[in-house]
Write a protein that holds these residues in place. Structure first.
Motif, mmCIF file in Angstrom:
data_model
loop_
_atom_site.group_PDB
_atom_site.id
_atom_site.type_symbol
_atom_site.label_atom_id
_atom_site.label_comp_id
_atom_site.label_asym_id
_atom_site.label_seq_id
_atom_site.Cartn_x
_atom_site.Cartn_y
_atom_site.Cartn_z
ATOM 1 N N SER B 202 10.953 6.723 -9.137
ATOM 2 C CA SER B 202 9.850 7.416 -8.481
ATOM 3 C C SER B 202 9.998 7.275 -6.965
ATOM 4 N N GLY B 203 9.959 8.395 -6.238
ATOM 5 C CA GLY B 203 10.081 8.338 -4.783
ATOM 6 C C GLY B 203 8.826 7.797 -4.146
ATOM 7 N N TYR B 204 7.683 8.284 -4.644
ATOM 8 C CA TYR B 204 6.392 7.838 -4.119
ATOM 9 C C TYR B 204 5.434 7.718 -5.291
ATOM 10 N N SER B 205 4.719 6.605 -5.369
ATOM 11 C CA SER B 205 3.703 6.449 -6.411
ATOM 12 C C SER B 205 2.379 6.109 -5.758
ATOM 13 N N GLN B 206 1.333 6.361 -6.483
ATOM 14 C CA GLN B 206 0.010 6.071 -5.934
ATOM 15 C C GLN B 206 -0.864 5.464 -7.028
ATOM 16 N N MET B 207 -1.666 4.458 -6.665
ATOM 17 C CA MET B 207 -2.579 3.866 -7.644
ATOM 18 C C MET B 207 -3.664 4.886 -7.991
ATOM 19 N N THR B 208 -3.971 5.024 -9.286
ATOM 20 C CA THR B 208 -4.989 5.999 -9.687
ATOM 21 C C THR B 208 -5.969 5.429 -10.695
ATOM 22 N N LYS B 209 -5.655 4.259 -11.290
ATOM 23 C CA LYS B 209 -6.475 3.781 -12.407
ATOM 24 C C LYS B 209 -7.740 3.102 -11.886
ATOM 25 N N ASP B 210 -8.844 3.400 -12.527
ATOM 26 C CA ASP B 210 -10.145 2.810 -12.180
ATOM 27 C C ASP B 210 -10.410 2.913 -10.670
ATOM 28 N N GLY B 211 -10.984 1.860 -10.104
ATOM 29 C CA GLY B 211 -11.368 1.913 -8.697
ATOM 30 C C GLY B 211 -10.207 2.085 -7.723
#
Lengths: 303, 462
Positions: B202-211
């Motif tokens: 993955s080149g770029y990931s972002q947190m998305t789960k819950d808060g």
């Protein structure tokens, strides 16, 4: 001469009949049920009419919590998801243990081994099992399930990362975890069906299918009805799988009612116990009514 | 038959209502707390304190045990028991309600405000006044633990700005210069695409789960000049349907579905994104500037791959989201325990930031146990104290600071912006599904999504 025989009082009779012992034996159970079941139920009812953060003085808010819960657009989403999950669970999880048990009842050798294998998932702690499956469900091509799918030229699939696949993926895991215990219960029931019945049917020339339909199923029907309602209730209350796998995501695709209760209660620092208990109460009432309805409707088949 | 019905009903009820079995912990008001003069600080007292996060390595445990021993040697009447504990948005509120928190625990700035309003922690101000650095905190940082009268209810223990964490190894594999990390969002997108194409990760990931979904959404929003929320509890406005959030979601959509540069797993939270990054599966992600420490303690990261740079700031009003942690004392503590707790907070958390003696003593224990020293944070006191501390620690520093210059060279120049003040966690959690929708629905209509979540946000903060 006959001496007049005094009739013992009811109290004395009760005493002689071991009444005190009975009470004494019941006390621990009563205390435990009272403290951990009945008291919380009453507390929940009370709290559903309060604004209560468990620290400062609670405030009575009448039906506010209920209004808030019922007007939340996520209620519909959560209810729809819960019904979907329940439907899938029953579709997949209800027949499977019966089929497995019927097959195991037929084998004479190595039944113990099959029993152990069937029950194995149940001895893994649920949280551990889900965390394991989370690794299996890795969406990349190197994930466990995707590697297996790759051997036959399929995938990679996004599994729990996709709005469409997430819920079925959760149900498959739930069925894997729960089917073993149910299978054993069915197996116990099946093995207690008198063998004479089958033998007689076989002599009369009944096919396997007819033997299943006319002997096996009627014999275990009351058990099936009970296990079905227990499974329905458990599926309605699904929480752990969506909580750990997806947190209700992606985009609320796996948000269930119980997860919504949890989010109300613990998603904010003590500002949501009111709505959380209100939704719990509503949910309990609906499930209670459904259960009564279920037993009314299925009364004829269960007896 | 009747038995079955009853049994089934009992199942229904006990299952749905399990959550109400919480006890209650009475709040303490200022009046019920003893003044320091009335507290016997030499009487034997025992406290529980937040230890390391569950799963921490043996070396880190040994370092902590040594700290406890040193503390008990100094305060012979105090017995300190450490509990493996980590603040977790999912469980904190239940522990608070159930009264099962350790005597000393840390919370993020965002929760501090609510705890203060609800008086859910012990009022330690008078004990804290005896500390040499009382009143010398950086204004914004100190304010996070103060009430409107300026009383310090909780003590800041660390501050951080958000940064862009990147994998130097994947940069090299993709033919990018790890010493020249991206400085604009366009570059981030471009680099992510290159990394994904060249390395398959993955080149770029972002947190998305819950808060965490809303937290990073807000961080990127600030960096693009937006303010998702403004105002005070009585007068709060939200701005989800904004140009800056639209820009962010369109960028995410393009990276996910056009460039295919965000990998296969999107439901990341703090723990999983750190783990995947340390395992070399993620090129870049937005997170705190202090992540190297947990990645060393929990994910066995190879430090050579770790790179940290400043999150790009573009447009007017743009800035870096800043946060931090506060040490708090449980509302259930006795005055004697509260005094001991403040002594521990001073010893373990704060003196190492503000005094040479504390900093050096801490560094020596860390050094002996192979723990990281010198990870950049944000000044809890003034900039001068921060620089002084860097000087005290210089002989002990063992983290690759040269891999973080993109961050450290800019940290005093950027505007640090606090997190939304009203219903922060609720807003964060309510916004997470919006980000998830973009990353899990190829045909998402962003304008419609923004409109929908504008009204979700409005009803959330109401």
């Amino acid at each position: 001469m006959e001496t007049p025989h005094r009739r013992p009082t009811r109290l004395a009779q009760w005493k002689r009949g071991g009444g005190f012992t009975a009470i004494a034996l019941m006390v621990p159970t009563l205390v435990i049920f009272g403290m951990f079941s009945w008291f919380p139920i009453v507390r929940a009812l009370v709290m559903s009419f309060q604004e209560n953060n468990m620290v400062t003085e609670p405030k009575w808010v009448q039906w506010d919590n209920y209004t808030r819960v019922l007007s939340d657009p996520l209620l519909f989403v959560a209810a729809r998801n819960t019904l979907y999950l329940t439907g899938l669970s029953v579709l997949l999880g209800f027949p499977l243990p019966i089929i497995l048990a019927a097959m195991m009842a037929e084998v004479k050798r190595l039944r113990g081994v099959y029993t152990v294998l069937a029950y194995l998932p149940s001895i893994i702690p649920p949280v551990v099992a889900i965390l394991l499956w989370k690794v299996f469900y890795d969406g990349s091509a190197s994930g466990v399930f995707n590697t297996i799918a790759g051997w036959v030229g399929l995938g990679p699939y996004p599994w729990i990362q996709s709005q469409g696949m997430a819920m079925p993926a959760l149900v498959v895991q739930g069925t894997w975890a729960g089917a073993g215990a149910t299978t054993l219960i069915y197996l116990a029931a099946l093995t207690s069906v008198p063998a004479d019945l089958y033998d007689a049917a076989e002599i009369d020339g009944a096919s396997l299918w007819r033997r299943i339909w006319h002997i096996m199923l009627p014999q275990i029907r009351p058990l099936m009805m009970l296990l079905l309602i227990l499974q329905l209730i458990a599926s309605f209350q699904a929480f752990l799988e969506p909580f750990i796998f997806t947190g209700g995501g992606p985009a609320n695709a796996t948000l269930t009612l119980m997860l919504q209760v949890y989010n109300y209660a613990f998603g904010s620092l003590g500002n949501g116990y009111g709505p959380a208990t209100a939704l719990s109460v509503l949910f309990a009432v609906v499930l209670g009514l459904l259960t009564i309805l279920y037993f009314r409707v299925t009364k004829r088949w269960s007896e | 038959m009747k038995r079955y019905v009853t049994a089934a009903l009992a199942g229904v009820i006990s299952g749905t209502m399990i959550l109400t079995g919480c006890g209650s912990s009475p709040g303490k008001t200022d009046e019920s707390a003893k003044a320091p003069a009335d507290v016997d600080t030499s009487a034997p007292v025992s406290i529980t304190v937040q230890g390391l996060a569950p799963g921490a390595e043996a070396d880190a445990q040994a370092a902590l045990a040594e700290q406890v021993a040193a503390f008990q040697e100094k305060h012979t009447n105090i017995t300190v028991k450490t509990e493996e504990w980590q603040w977790d948005v999912q469980t904190f509120a239940s522990q608070l309600a159930g009264g099962t928190l350790p005597t000393v625990f840390q919370v993020p700035f965002t929760d501090g405000r609510t705890l203060l309003e609800n008086q859910q922690v012990y009022p330690i101000d008078e004990f804290a006044q005896t500390l040499p650095y009382y009143g010398k905190f950086n204004e914004t940082v100190g304010a996070a633990g103060q009430d409107s009268d300026g009383k310090q209810w909780m003590i800041p223990t660390m501050a951080y700005g958000m940064g862009l964490t990147y994998n130097r190894d994947l940069f090299e594999q993709a033919g990018l210069d790890p010493d020249k990390p991206p400085t604009t969002w366009d570059e981030i997108r471009e680099y992510a695409k290159t990394i994904a194409e060249k390395t398959g990760q993955s080149g770029y990931s972002q947190m998305t789960k819950d808060g965490t979904g809303g937290w990073i959404l807000t961080t990127v929003d600030y960096s693009l000049g937006g303010r998702i929320e403004a105002g005070t509890p009585d007068d709060v406005t939200v701005d989800v349907n904004s140009d800056s959030i639209k820009k962010q979601l369109e960028m995410l959509k393009a990276m996910r579905w056009e460039d295919n540069s965000m990998g296969a797993n999107q439901l990341h939270d703090w723990g999983s994104i750190n783990a995947d990054f340390a395992a070399g599966k993620i090129g870049m992600f937005v997170g705190g500037s202090d992540l190297l420490e947990p990645m060393i303690q929990m994910n066995q990261i190879n430090e050579d791959i770790y790179g940290l740079t400043m999150i790009p700031t573009e447009g007017d009003n743009s800035g870096v989201l800043g946060g931090g942690a506060l040490a708090a004392v449980s509302a259930k503590a006795t005055p004697e325990q509260a005094a001991a707790a403040v002594a521990w907070i001073d010893f373990y958390y704060v003196s190492r930031l503000g005094t040479e003696e504390g900093a050096v003593a801490d560094a020596k224990i860390r050094e002996a146990n192979g723990q990281p020293i010198g990870i950049p944070g944000f000044p809890v006191f003034d900039e001068q104290t921060y620089q002084d501390r860097e000087g005290w620690l210089k002989p002990y520093m063992n983290v690759p600071l040269e891999q973080m210059t993109g961050y450290t060279s800019k940290m005093f120049d950027v505007e640090l912006i606090s997190e939304p003040a009203v219903k922060t966690q609720e807003l964060y959690a309510a916004m997470a599904p919006m980000v998830q929708e973009v990353l899990s629905n190829k045909d998402v209509d962003i304008d419609q999504l923004l409109e929908q979540y504008q009204s979700v946000a409005e009803s959330t903060v109401k």
